[in-house]
Design an enzyme around this catalytic site. Structure first.
Site, short mmCIF file in Angstrom:
data_model
loop_
_atom_site.label_atom_id
_atom_site.label_comp_id
_atom_site.label_asym_id
_atom_site.label_seq_id
_atom_site.Cartn_x
_atom_site.Cartn_y
_atom_site.Cartn_z
N TYR A 1 -10.18 6.61 -5.34
CA TYR A 1 -11.42 6.22 -4.65
C TYR A 1 -12.18 7.40 -4.06
O TYR A 1 -13.29 7.22 -3.55
CB TYR A 1 -11.10 5.22 -3.54
CG TYR A 1 -10.44 3.97 -4.05
CD1 TYR A 1 -11.18 3.01 -4.72
CD2 TYR A 1 -9.07 3.77 -3.89
CE1 TYR A 1 -10.57 1.86 -5.21
CE2 TYR A 1 -8.46 2.62 -4.37
CZ TYR A 1 -9.22 1.67 -5.03
OH TYR A 1 -8.61 0.55 -5.51
N HIS B 1 -18.21 4.04 -1.86
CA HIS B 1 -17.65 3.41 -0.67
C HIS B 1 -17.00 4.41 0.28
O HIS B 1 -16.64 4.07 1.39
CB HIS B 1 -16.62 2.36 -1.10
CG HIS B 1 -16.75 1.04 -0.44
ND1 HIS B 1 -17.81 0.65 0.35
CD2 HIS B 1 -15.91 -0.04 -0.45
CE1 HIS B 1 -17.62 -0.59 0.77
NE2 HIS B 1 -16.47 -1.02 0.31
N ASN C 1 -11.00 -3.26 3.73
CA ASN C 1 -10.95 -4.61 4.30
C ASN C 1 -10.10 -4.71 5.56
O ASN C 1 -10.18 -5.72 6.26
CB ASN C 1 -10.43 -5.61 3.26
CG ASN C 1 -11.33 -5.72 2.07
OD1 ASN C 1 -12.41 -5.13 2.02
ND2 ASN C 1 -10.90 -6.45 1.06
#
Length: 190
Positions: free
Chosen positions: A14, A19, A70
């Protein structure tokens, strides 16, 4: 003491995705301040700093939650408690789909706007009253938002985002001094 949380997802997979703009901003500020993320606490990589301000100095913690987006709130709440920092001294830096790529917005409070990391923090700390530095990543209407945020920027957008991160980092010292209006004026000007 202040806590600046940059939102992102941990791991090489990632690292270069949209993000992770919050992580990139904290990395840029840490570099500027000569800090490193040498500790792990409350499921976050942290750096500690002190900055001279008018009338003294302010201590601050930079935190990059390693819980995945999250669950960012768990780490944020843990850091607030561990360092006895009020949520009113929390600053969260993150990507925003609804802002044009490279635009920056500073907000004193508000809802999550659909950002799961921010929603997790609001739920965990029990308040919407904390500073947010939102860095625009734009949106592709042809792509599902959850897929879009997990892809790298094309070169032209990457350049725009990196320029906006530099601009945001220049305003962080003002936020550490509670000069929010001055920071807003600087960040929101073209």
């Amino acid at each position: 003491m202040k806590l600046i949380i940059g939102l992102g997802n941990p791991g090489k997979k990632y690292q270069e995705t949209k993000h992770n703009v919050g992580f990139w901003a904290l990395d840029a500020f840490a570099k500027r301040e000569g800090l490193s993320f040498s500790e792990k606490k409350c499921e976050a990589l942290i750096g500690r700093g002190r900055r001279r301000v008018s009338g003294g100095s302010v201590d601050f913690i930079l935190g990059k939650p390693q819980t995945f987006m999250n669950r960012s709130g768990e780490s944020a709440l843990g850091l607030l408690r561990a360092f006895e920092i009020s949520f009113s001294d929390l600053i969260v830096v993150y990507d925003d789909l609804d802002l044009e790529c490279g635009r920056i917005r500073l907000r004193k409070k508000g809802r999550s706007g659909g950002h799961r990391g921010v929603a997790s923090i609001i739920e965990s700390v029990g308040s919407e009253h904390f500073l947010r530095v939102k860095i625009g990543i734009g949106r592709d209407p042809r792509q599902d938002p959850s897929d879009y945020v997990l892809t790298p920027f094309p070169p032209d957008q990457h350049k725009a985002v990196m320029e906006s991160i530099e601009k945001a980092v220049e305003a962080f010292p003002l936020l550490l001094e509670d000069k929010v209006t001055e920071a807003m004026n600087r960040l929101h000007s073209p």
